[in-house]
Design an enzyme around this catalytic site. Structure first.
Site, short mmCIF file in Angstrom:
data_model
loop_
_atom_site.label_atom_id
_atom_site.label_comp_id
_atom_site.label_asym_id
_atom_site.label_seq_id
_atom_site.Cartn_x
_atom_site.Cartn_y
_atom_site.Cartn_z
CG HIS A 209 -11.83 27.36 50.90
ND1 HIS A 209 -12.90 27.91 50.13
CD2 HIS A 209 -12.04 27.00 51.99
CE1 HIS A 209 -14.00 28.00 51.31
NE2 HIS A 209 -13.30 27.36 52.31
C1 UD1 Z 1 -11.11 26.44 57.13
C2 UD1 Z 1 -12.59 25.94 57.60
C3 UD1 Z 1 -13.63 26.30 56.35
C4 UD1 Z 1 -13.58 27.72 55.84
C5 UD1 Z 1 -12.03 28.01 55.60
C6 UD1 Z 1 -11.77 29.36 55.51
C7 UD1 Z 1 -12.58 23.76 58.81
C8 UD1 Z 1 -13.08 22.30 59.04
N1 UD1 Z 1 -12.58 24.33 57.66
O1 UD1 Z 1 -10.77 25.61 56.12
O2 UD1 Z 1 -14.76 25.98 56.79
O3 UD1 Z 1 -14.32 27.99 54.97
O4 UD1 Z 1 -11.10 27.57 56.86
O5 UD1 Z 1 -10.60 29.80 54.95
O6 UD1 Z 1 -12.47 24.43 60.00
N2 UD1 Z 1 -3.16 27.28 56.17
C9 UD1 Z 1 -2.01 28.22 55.89
N3 UD1 Z 1 -2.02 29.49 56.88
C10 UD1 Z 1 -3.17 29.65 57.65
C11 UD1 Z 1 -4.03 28.65 57.54
C12 UD1 Z 1 -3.99 27.53 56.95
O7 UD1 Z 1 -0.92 28.21 55.41
O8 UD1 Z 1 -3.08 30.58 58.24
C13 UD1 Z 1 -2.75 26.03 55.47
C14 UD1 Z 1 -2.35 25.08 55.91
O9 UD1 Z 1 -1.49 24.40 55.18
C15 UD1 Z 1 -3.36 24.12 56.42
C16 UD1 Z 1 -4.28 24.32 55.32
O10 UD1 Z 1 -4.23 25.77 55.04
O11 UD1 Z 1 -3.02 22.84 56.49
C17 UD1 Z 1 -5.80 24.26 55.48
O12 UD1 Z 1 -6.26 25.09 56.79
P1 UD1 Z 1 -7.35 24.49 57.67
O13 UD1 Z 1 -7.64 25.51 58.85
O14 UD1 Z 1 -7.33 23.18 57.90
O15 UD1 Z 1 -8.50 24.47 56.80
P2 UD1 Z 1 -9.30 25.47 55.60
O16 UD1 Z 1 -9.08 24.76 54.28
O17 UD1 Z 1 -8.47 26.81 55.65
#
Ligand code: UD1
Length: 365
Positions: A209
């Protein structure tokens, strides 16, 4: 005394669960300590959040900031604004943040600016890679943290090097491992187990991820192709993170032995890891879990903020170039993977130590 416990994203939930349990136990004994669970809403899907609350018995959040997804700055700004309002209305005495996600950094800034003390669980770890958003989060959070609860001597040394006095550093171990050890007897077979007729040691487990691996289509495709080749006839179970899913859709990956699934619940995912031949991942937390479970772990990153998983545990850094994957599989198949040991204080009693230190710091006995 009121402690805010902050959680926002998936890896936070297993870290806060044992701390909350311990705080509740202490409160039940009549100690004057209360907590307020603040969920920022950084992760919001059931598979990324709700499921973990249910499986780990975490109480319903007292406050949900419902910030949702966005760019780094959008998320940070929304969390700070909304958490500040909460604090202005009803201040806490201590803001406890865990890990290195955006919610960790944003809440610690909002609290500190209102002169509320900050405790950072998993403070002091450093990857040295400033291209990772998490590294920025760690450094900013630690620069304004009052009390550091650390997972390793390396973290302690990093903090001392940056000028933190010893009396603010508490080497306590790893709360994620408290949760792991506590749940070993509750693990559940994931649905995919029956569907794919999986057998212990006869499959691999993959998670990806990190933006560096999944945001670039060529790199994502190259890595998966090499993993598919390396695994040969064995299936590779790949629970896909939403960020990765979006990119996979675009490039259309299709290899018969790469079996993609929805993100799993905690009890199912740990069952999968415990029984797998090896884990291939770019996560930090999973390298810790694999270390404690004694499972070979190949990390697709150039650096780690958790060096003890490599020097003591079963983890090895392969880098992010696809060509590193094949030789690692060869060594594994030749039976040359290291056995590993368990890092100091990763013993299931970390939350207990954290709460004891807090009671001492605030004279709550
Ligand atoms: C975040 C953390 C990372 C952790 C990871 C675990 C930061 C900078 N990164 O990364 O350290 O290892 O979580 O998962 O805080 N999305 C969904 N549903 C959700 C959440 C996210 O669809 O419930 C999608 C969205 O499109 C979003 C993308 O995932 O834009 C990324 O989510 P985000 O929270 O920005 O970062 P992660 O890559 O999940």
């Amino acid at each position: 005394m009121l402690i805010d416990i902050i959680a926002g994203a998936r890896p936070n939930f297993m870290k806060i669960a044992p701390i909350i349990e311990e705080l509740r136990a202490i409160k039940a004994k009549g100690v004057n300590v209360d907590y307020r669970l603040v969920h920022t809403g950084q992760h919001y899907d059931r598979a990324m959040s709700g499921n973990f609350f249910e499986q780990l018995g975490i109480p319903h959040p007292d406050i949900n900031l419902e910030v949702g997804s966005g760019t780094q700055a959008q998320q940070t700004a929304r969390i700070m604004e909304r958490y500040e309002s909460v604090l202005l209305e009803n201040p806490a005495h201590l803001c406890m943040v865990v890990g290195d996600v955006t919610s960790t950094m944003a809440c610690s800034i909002a609290a500190k600016k209102l002169n509320i003390s900050v405790a950072h669980v998993e403070g002091g770890i450093r990857s040295g890679d400033m291209t990772m958003p998490e590294e920025v989060n760690r450094m900013v959070t630690d620069s304004i943290t009052d009390y550091f609860f650390t997972t390793s001597e390396t973290a302690n040394a990093n903090l001392r090097k940056s000028g933190v006095a010893d009396n603010r550093i508490f080497f306590v171990g790893n709360t994620m491992i408290d949760t792991l050890l506590k749940n070993m007897s509750r693990l559940e077979k994931p649905e995919i187990w029956g569907k794919e007729k999986l057998q212990s040691q006869k499959y691999y487990t993959l998670t990806l991820h990190r933006p560096a691996n999944v945001d670039d289509e060529k790199s994502l495709k190259g890595l998966i192709e090499e993993i598919s080749k390396g695994a040969e006839e064995l299936p590779v179970i790949f629970p896909v993170h939403p960020r990765t899913a979006k990119n996979l859709e675009k490039i259309g990956v299709d290899y018969p032995n790469i079996i993609m699934t929805e993100p799993m619940g905690y009890l199912q995912f740990i069952y999968l890891v415990k029984n797998t031949r090896a884990v291939i991942t770019d996560s930090g937390g999973i390298t810790e879990e694999a270390t404690v479970l004694g499972v070979p772990c190949m990390t697709l990153r150039d650096s780690t903020e958790r060096p003890e998983t490599v020097t003591v545990g079963t983890n090895e850094l392969l880098g992010i170039k696809p060509e590193a994957v094949g030789p690692a599989f060869e060594r594994l198949k030749r039976g040359e993977w290291k056995k590993g040991e368990i890092p100091e204080l990763w013993d299931g009693k970390t939350a207990q130590r954290i709460v004891e230190h807090i009671l001492n710091l605030y004279n709550l006995y």
